[in-house]
Write a protein that holds these residues in place. Structure first.
Motif, PDB file in Angstrom:
ATOM      1  N   SER B 110       0.830  -1.204   0.000  1.00  6.79           N
ATOM      2  CA  SER B 110       0.000   0.000   0.000  1.00  6.79           C
ATOM      3  C   SER B 110       0.861   1.250   0.000  1.00  6.79           C
ATOM      4  O   SER B 110       0.492   2.271  -0.562  1.00  6.79           O
ATOM      5  N   ASP B 113       2.352   1.543  -3.610  1.00  5.98           N
ATOM      6  CA  ASP B 113       1.369   1.587  -4.682  1.00  5.98           C
ATOM      7  C   ASP B 113       0.234   2.538  -4.300  1.00  5.98           C
ATOM      8  O   ASP B 113      -0.568   2.246  -3.419  1.00  5.98           O
ATOM      9  N   ALA B 114       0.199   3.678  -4.977  1.00  7.08           N
ATOM     10  CA  ALA B 114      -0.765   4.717  -4.594  1.00  7.08           C
ATOM     11  C   ALA B 114      -2.213   4.234  -4.717  1.00  7.08           C
ATOM     12  O   ALA B 114      -3.086   4.666  -3.962  1.00  7.08           O
ATOM     13  N   ALA B 115      -2.468   3.326  -5.685  1.00 13.44           N
ATOM     14  CA  ALA B 115      -3.837   2.868  -5.929  1.00 13.44           C
ATOM     15  C   ALA B 115      -4.421   2.136  -4.714  1.00 13.44           C
ATOM     16  O   ALA B 115      -5.618   2.215  -4.463  1.00 13.44           O
ATOM     17  N   SER B 116      -3.558   1.453  -3.982  1.00 16.53           N
ATOM     18  CA  SER B 116      -4.093   0.672  -2.860  1.00 16.53           C
ATOM     19  C   SER B 116      -3.897   1.405  -1.528  1.00 16.53           C
ATOM     20  O   SER B 116      -3.986   0.811  -0.466  1.00 16.53           O
ATOM     21  N   SER B 117      -3.603   2.712  -1.608  1.00 15.18           N
ATOM     22  CA  SER B 117      -3.276   3.429  -0.373  1.00 15.18           C
ATOM     23  C   SER B 117      -4.482   3.620   0.550  1.00 15.18           C
ATOM     24  O   SER B 117      -4.327   3.977   1.700  1.00 15.18           O
ATOM     25  N   GLN B 118      -5.687   3.363   0.015  1.00 10.47           N
ATOM     26  CA  GLN B 118      -6.830   3.475   0.937  1.00 10.47           C
ATOM     27  C   GLN B 118      -6.855   2.337   1.966  1.00 10.47           C
ATOM     28  O   GLN B 118      -7.506   2.446   2.990  1.00 10.47           O
ATOM     29  N   ASP B 119      -6.095   1.267   1.661  1.00  6.38           N
ATOM     30  CA  ASP B 119      -6.004   0.167   2.631  1.00  6.38           C
ATOM     31  C   ASP B 119      -4.934   0.425   3.683  1.00  6.38           C
ATOM     32  O   ASP B 119      -4.702  -0.394   4.563  1.00  6.38           O
TER      33      ASP B 119
END
Lengths: 203, 243
Positions: B110, B113-119
């Motif tokens: 996370s 990888d910016a895309a999964s940073s909400q996790d």
């Protein structure tokens, strides 16, 4: 019988040393000889694994189907190695952290399989156990000798205690790198061949 | 009995495999709790070393129980933050709950990888002397490198750091763990988010900068890996640190 056992025990330590004469198990002796402590644990682990797996394989030698014998030996060795690794993880965590990769590699150490194939399958359990332990000790002897020199000259310490570094010794970086283990191993083999050649001529 | 027949071979190997599997299950099961305790104490001792309470070798001498009870006595608060820097969850300090290596590894995806940073769920360990300890994790030359950076109360000045690695070359990359003078460079430096890199590990001259230290000579890839690990994780902590 007694003399046979004695010879089984003494031969692998010097005259038929698995590392310096049969040149087996070189890979791990390069990797774990940076520090004396790691080498001691590795020597002990290999001794236990070779001893126990030779004993077990010798006990079941008459029942092992000939065509599947290598697989069976491998399974027994792998079992011993995993047990040693697990026990170290539980009771000597610091050492296991340094050695865990190499402990796993005991499975591929030619000495273990070599002794089972070459000795344990044709001999009774007791001599097999002695043979396994002696080969582990012979391997350990070389390992500890190399590690002694490498830790002393590479880090200036012995078992972590400052020895040369206490008197202002500058560490030799080359000794820490794997090639130095090969050079030292070469020196040991040279010395041993010289001694054995001398004994031959005396006879 | 014919030990060379197919039936015998198949039955024999099956029995051996089942037996060995059973032995391994018993061994692994009976040692698991002790192994996990060792791993936890190791991680906590690394956090405590980074926070500057005592040296790593001293923790090893004190043993698992002493490490955990010291942590419990000195921890003020431990919680998990999200990508926006707000506290998401708390970690139980009474049972000394911490993020172990596999959890850090999971979070590293996370972080990078910016895309999964909400996790994102990053731990913060706050000690009673107002030291904040943050973990970092990344790739060295041969395997993962990780560690802990301790910040003063101003969340800018670095108090100390401790790093560990899975398989860096001893004497070269291994110095991130073994060389006390490498770690000592961190103390007193600052994290500067106005710079391109909040913290830099580079060769030659960085030692003069307020937010940089000198890399290890002969261990370029390990130094770069550690540099990336620290900067990636600090960037993830940025919303929390510069509030």
């Amino acid at each position: 019988m007694d003399k046979f056992l004695k010879e089984t025990f003494l031969n692998p330590i010097f005259k038929n040393n698995p590392v310096s004469v049969l040149v087996l198990g070189i890979c791990s002796s390069l990797a774990v000889t940076v520090e004396l402590k790691g080498a001691l644990v590795m020597a002990l682990s290999v001794t236990i694994v070779t001893g126990l797996s030779s004993l077990v394989c010798s006990l079941i030698r008459k029942t092992i189907p000939n065509r599947a014998r290598i697989i069976i030996q491998l399974v027994v060795v792998a079992l011993m190695v995993i047990v040693v690794d697990q026990v170290l993880k539980a009771y000597a965590y610091g050492i296991d952290k340094q050695l865990s990769v190499y402990i796993g590699l005991i499975i591929t150490n030619c000495i273990v399989m070599g002794r089972i194939e070459g000795f344990a399958l044709n001999n009774k359990p007791l001599p097999s156990l002695v043979d396994g332990i002696a080969n582990g000790l012979g391997y350990g002897l070389i390992l500890v000798t190399v590690a002694f020199v490498r830790e002393l000259l590479g880090s200036g310490t012995l078992l972590g205690y400052p020895v040369l570094s206490a008197i202002g010794y500058t560490n030799n970086g080359l000794v820490i790198l794997p090639p130095m283990a090969l050079i030292l191993l070469g020196c040991i083999i040279w010395a041993q061949n010289a001694i054995m050649a001398k004994q031959e001529t005396k006879k | 009995m014919n030990t060379n027949s197919n039936t015998y071979t198949i039955i024999y190997t099956t029995v051996v495999c089942v037996l060995v599997a059973a032995i391994l299950a018993i061994v692994s099961g009976s040692l698991a709790s002790k192994q996990q305790a060792n791993e936890k104490a190791e991680t906590i001792s690394q956090i405590l070393t980074a926070a500057g309470f005592a040296d790593k070798s001293e923790w090893e001498a004190r043993g698992n129980d002493a490490i955990i009870s010291f942590y419990k006595e000195n921890i003020c608060n431990a919680y998990v933050i999200d990508a926006a820097g707000t506290v998401k969850d708390s970690l139980d300090t009474a049972s000394a709950t911490i993020y172990n290596l596999s959890e850090l590894k999971k979070q590293n995806y996370s972080v990078t990888d910016a895309a999964s940073s909400q996790d994102l769920a990053l731990p913060v360990y706050m000690f009673k002397d107002s030291t904040y300890v943050l973990p970092v994790y990344g790739a060295g030359l041969w395997g993962p490198v990780w560690g802990y950076v301790a910040l003063e109360n101003d969340l800018t000045t670095i108090k100390g750091a401790y790093f560990d690695h899975a398989s860096e070359t001893p004497g070269l990359g291994g110095k991130i763990k073994d060389d006390p003078s490498f770690r000592a460079q961190f103390s007193g430096k600052v994290v500067d988010f106005t710079d391109v890199k909040p913290f830099a590990i580079v060769k030659g001259g960085a030692g003069d900068k307020a937010n940089g230290i000198d890399a290890i000579s002969g261990a370029t890839m390990t130094s770069k890996g550690l540099d990336a690990a620290i900067n990636n994780w600090l960037a993830a902590y940025k919303p929390y640190l510069v509030k």
